[in-house]
Scaffold this active site. Structure first.
Site, PDB file in Angstrom:
ATOM      1  N   ASN A 155       0.790  -1.162  -0.024  1.00  0.00           N
ATOM      2  CA  ASN A 155      -0.015   0.088   0.008  1.00  0.00           C
ATOM      3  C   ASN A 155       0.861   1.294  -0.103  1.00  0.00           C
ATOM      4  O   ASN A 155       0.190   2.107  -0.425  1.00  0.00           O
ATOM      5  CB  ASN A 155      -1.015   0.179   0.986  1.00  0.00           C
ATOM      6  CG  ASN A 155      -0.350  -0.388   2.604  1.00  0.00           C
ATOM      7  OD1 ASN A 155       0.218  -1.277   2.781  1.00  0.00           O
ATOM      8  ND2 ASN A 155      -0.116   0.318   3.349  1.00  0.00           N
ATOM      9  N   THR A 241     -25.453  -9.782  11.063  1.00  0.00           N
ATOM     10  CA  THR A 241     -26.333  -9.428   9.835  1.00  0.00           C
ATOM     11  C   THR A 241     -25.615  -8.675   8.799  1.00  0.00           C
ATOM     12  O   THR A 241     -24.924  -7.791   9.030  1.00  0.00           O
ATOM     13  CB  THR A 241     -27.568  -8.444  10.410  1.00  0.00           C
ATOM     14  OG1 THR A 241     -28.275  -9.080  11.586  1.00  0.00           O
ATOM     15  CG2 THR A 241     -28.378  -8.087   9.350  1.00  0.00           C
ATOM     16  N   CYS A 329      -3.335   4.637   6.810  1.00  0.00           N
ATOM     17  CA  CYS A 329      -3.203   4.040   8.136  1.00  0.00           C
ATOM     18  C   CYS A 329      -1.977   4.199   8.810  1.00  0.00           C
ATOM     19  O   CYS A 329      -2.087   4.105  10.121  1.00  0.00           O
ATOM     20  CB  CYS A 329      -3.631   2.440   7.851  1.00  0.00           C
ATOM     21  SG  CYS A 329      -4.861   2.376   6.411  1.00  0.00           S
TER      22      CYS A 329
HETATM   23  N1  PLP Z   1      -4.369  -3.820   3.618  1.00  0.00           N
HETATM   24  C1  PLP Z   1      -3.836  -3.083   2.920  1.00  0.00           C
HETATM   25  C2  PLP Z   1      -2.843  -3.492   1.966  1.00  0.00           C
HETATM   26  C3  PLP Z   1      -4.642  -1.828   3.062  1.00  0.00           C
HETATM   27  O1  PLP Z   1      -4.074  -0.785   2.127  1.00  0.00           O
HETATM   28  C4  PLP Z   1      -5.406  -1.304   3.819  1.00  0.00           C
HETATM   29  C5  PLP Z   1      -5.848   0.195   3.869  1.00  0.00           C
HETATM   30  O2  PLP Z   1      -5.497   0.734   3.633  1.00  0.00           O
HETATM   31  C6  PLP Z   1      -6.123  -2.380   4.926  1.00  0.00           C
HETATM   32  C7  PLP Z   1      -5.451  -3.508   4.603  1.00  0.00           C
HETATM   33  C8  PLP Z   1      -7.255  -2.326   5.597  1.00  0.00           C
HETATM   34  O3  PLP Z   1      -8.247  -1.903   4.805  1.00  0.00           O
HETATM   35  P1  PLP Z   1      -9.671  -1.402   5.587  1.00  0.00           P
HETATM   36  O4  PLP Z   1      -9.330   0.078   5.300  1.00  0.00           O
HETATM   37  O5  PLP Z   1     -10.729  -1.999   4.853  1.00  0.00           O
HETATM   38  O6  PLP Z   1      -9.618  -2.119   6.882  1.00  0.00           O
END
Ligand code: PLP
Length: 394
Positions: A155, A241, A329
Site C-alpha cells: 500500500n 447481519t 493507515c
Molecule cells: N491492507 C492493505 C494493503 C491496505 O492498504 C488497507 C487499507 O489501507 C487495509 C489492509 C485495511 O483495509 P480497511 O481500511 O478496509 O480495513
C-alpha cells in the site's frame, strides 16, 4: 470527477469516492429492499437473492465458487479472519504464521497480538525494492507452520509480490497461502488459481464502493475457524447481519473496475510513469521507492532527501492536491514506516517519502499540475531547514 471538484485527488490508495453507478445500484437496498437476508418473508428473501447474486459475481471475478466468498466489514477484518481463523483451526502443534515485514498494520499488529498470545510469527525481510524472496519463504517453513500470509501489492510503495511462485512453495508443503489483496482490484489480476492463493482479502472502499464492506475468499477445504461468534451468517464464518447495501455495492464496483482494468491499468500506469519521470527530472536528490517495474500501475512513491514527507503533503494540500506520506493507515503513528525500514532506508530518508496514487478520474492535466507545483515546494522546504544531501539512491 475528483471527490472535491476544485482539487486534484491523488490518494486513491487511501480511499476512493463511490462510483455513481455503484451508488445507484445499492440505494434500493437501503430503503425498499430493506429486509434481513435471514428473514423468511419476501423482503428478506429479496435481499438474500440480491446478496447471493453479488456473491456469485465476486466469485466469478476471482475464478472461485460462490461458497468460497465471505463478506466482512473491511480489509482489516478479512485479514484478521484469515490469520486468526487459520490458527484457531490448525491441528495442535501448528502454531506458526509466516508473513513479511512490509505488511499492512492489519497483518503486522494482528501478528504482534498473536505473538503475545503465544503463537509464533515469522516476519520475512524484503530487498531494497520491497520484494519478498520466495526462497526465504521456503526456508522459513517448519513442521509448525499453519499459514503463510504475504501481501499482493504494498500500500505504500506499490511493490507487487511474486505470489504464484510463493503459492507453489506453499502448496508443495501443504500449507495454505493468504494474501492481502486490498490494493489490487482495478490494477492487477485477481484470479485465485493463477495467483495460487488459498485466501484473499479485499476491501470495497479501495475500488469505488463505500467504506465498511470487504470480503475474504477462502478456498474450499482450507482449514479455518470463525473468529467472531454469533449467528449462522456467511455459513458460520462471519456472524452478524450482513451489510446488504454494502455487499451489493462491492460486487458492482468490482465488476466495473475489473471490466475497465485492461485499458484503465495501462492509462494509470502511463500517468504514474509521466509523474515519476517529471518529478525526478525536476527535483535533485530524490528517488523512486519500491520496485521500478513490478509495482501497482497507479502508485508513485518518491523519497525526497532532506525533507519530511508530511510537510510536503501539507504544502500540496494548500495547493489543492491530496497526497500522502506513507500510508493513510500508518500516518499519525510514531516513527518511521516499517515498510521504509524493511527496505533499508535510514530513519531520515524513510520520513521523506510522498505517495501519489492516481485513480479513474485523474487526467494528464492533473499530473502536469503536480509536476509544475512540487519542485518549488521541495526547494522551499529544503531552504527552510537545510541538511546535507547525499547520494540519491537507497
Ligand atoms: N491492507 C492493505 C494493503 C491496505 O492498504 C488497507 C487499507 O489501507 C487495509 C489492509 C485495511 O483495509 P480497511 O481500511 O478496509 O480495513
Amino acid at each position: 470527477m475528483n471527490p472535491s471538484q476544485d482539487s486534484i485527488y491523488l490518494d486513491h490508495a487511501a480511499t476512493t469516492a463511490v462510483d455513481p453507478r455503484v451508488l445507484e445500484t445499492m440505494l434500493p437496498y437501503l430503503s425498499s429492499v430493506c429486509g434481513n437476508p435471514s428473514s423468511i418473508h419476501g423482503t428478506g428473501q429479496a435481499a438474500r437473492r440480491a446478496m447471493e447474486n453479488a456473491r456469485a459475481s465476486v466469485a466469478e471475478i476471482l475464478g472461485a465458487h460462490p461458497d468460497e466468498v465471505v463478506f466482512t466489514s473491511c480489509g482489516t477484518e478479512s485479514d484478521n479472519l484469515a490469520l486468526r481463523g487459520a490458527l484457531y483451526a490448525a491441528p495442535s502443534g501448528r502454531n506458526q504464521i509466516i508473513t513479511s515485514q512490509i505488511e499492512h498494520h492489519a497483518i503486522l499488529n494482528t501478528g504482534e497480538q498473536l505473538q503475545q498470545m503465544g503463537y509464533e510469527v515469522t516476519y520475512l525481510p524484503v530487498d531494497r525494492y520491497g520484494m519478498v524472496d520466495p526462497d526465504d519463504v521456503a526456508a522459513a517453513i517448519t513442521e509448525r507452520t499453519a499459514l503463510i500470509s504475504i501481501m499482493y501489492a504494498n500500500n505504500e510503495v506499490g511493490t507487487v509480490q511474486p505470489l504464484p511462485e510463493i503459492g507453489r512453495i506453499a502448496r508443495d508443503h501443504g500449507i495454505p497461502l493468504h494474501t492481502d489483496a486490498v490494493q489490487a482490484p482495478g490494477g492487477l489480476d485477481l484470479n485465485v488459481d493463477r495467483l495460487q492463493v488459498d485466501m484473499l482479502s479485499i476491501s470495497g472502499h479501495k475500488f469505488y464502493a463505500p467504506k465498511g464492506v470487504g470480503a475474504l475468499y477462502i478456498r474450499r477445504g482450507t482449514p479455518i475457524a470463525a473468529s467472531q461468534t454469533g449467528g449462522a451468517q456467511e455459513r458460520h464464518m462471519r456472524a452478524g447481519t450482513e451489510n446488504v447495501p454494502g455487499i451489493i455495492a462491492l460486487a458492482k464496483a468490482l465488476e466495473l473496475v475489473e471490466s475497465a482494468r485492461p485499458s484503465e491499468s495501462i492509462r494509470q500506469r502511463t500517468l504514474s510513469q509521466r509523474l515519476q519521470e517529471g518529478l525526478l527530472a525536476a527535483i535533485p536528490h530524490a528517488f523512486l521507492a519500491g520496485h521500478p517495474t513490478q509495482r501497482l500501475p497507479n502508485n508513485t512513491n518518491i523519497v525526497f532527501e532532506g525533507i519530511v514527507g508530511e510537510a510536503v503533503v501539507s504544502r500540496l494540500d494548500l495547493a489543492g492536491i491530496a497526497s500522502s506520506s506513507g500510508s493513510a493507515c500508518a500516518a499519525g503513528e510514531e516513527g518511521e514506516s516499517p515498510v521504509m525500514r524493511a527496505m533499508g532506508l535510514d530513519e531520515q530518508l524513510g520520513q521523506g517519502s510522498v505517495r501519489l496514487t492516481v485513480g479513474r478520474e485523474n487526467t494528464s492535466g492533473d499530473i502536469e499540475q503536480v509536476i509544475g507545483v512540487l519542485p518549488g515546494i521541495i526547494q522551499s522546504l529544503r531552504e527552510l531547514s537545510p541538511v546535507p544531501l547525499g547520494e540519491s539512491s537507497i
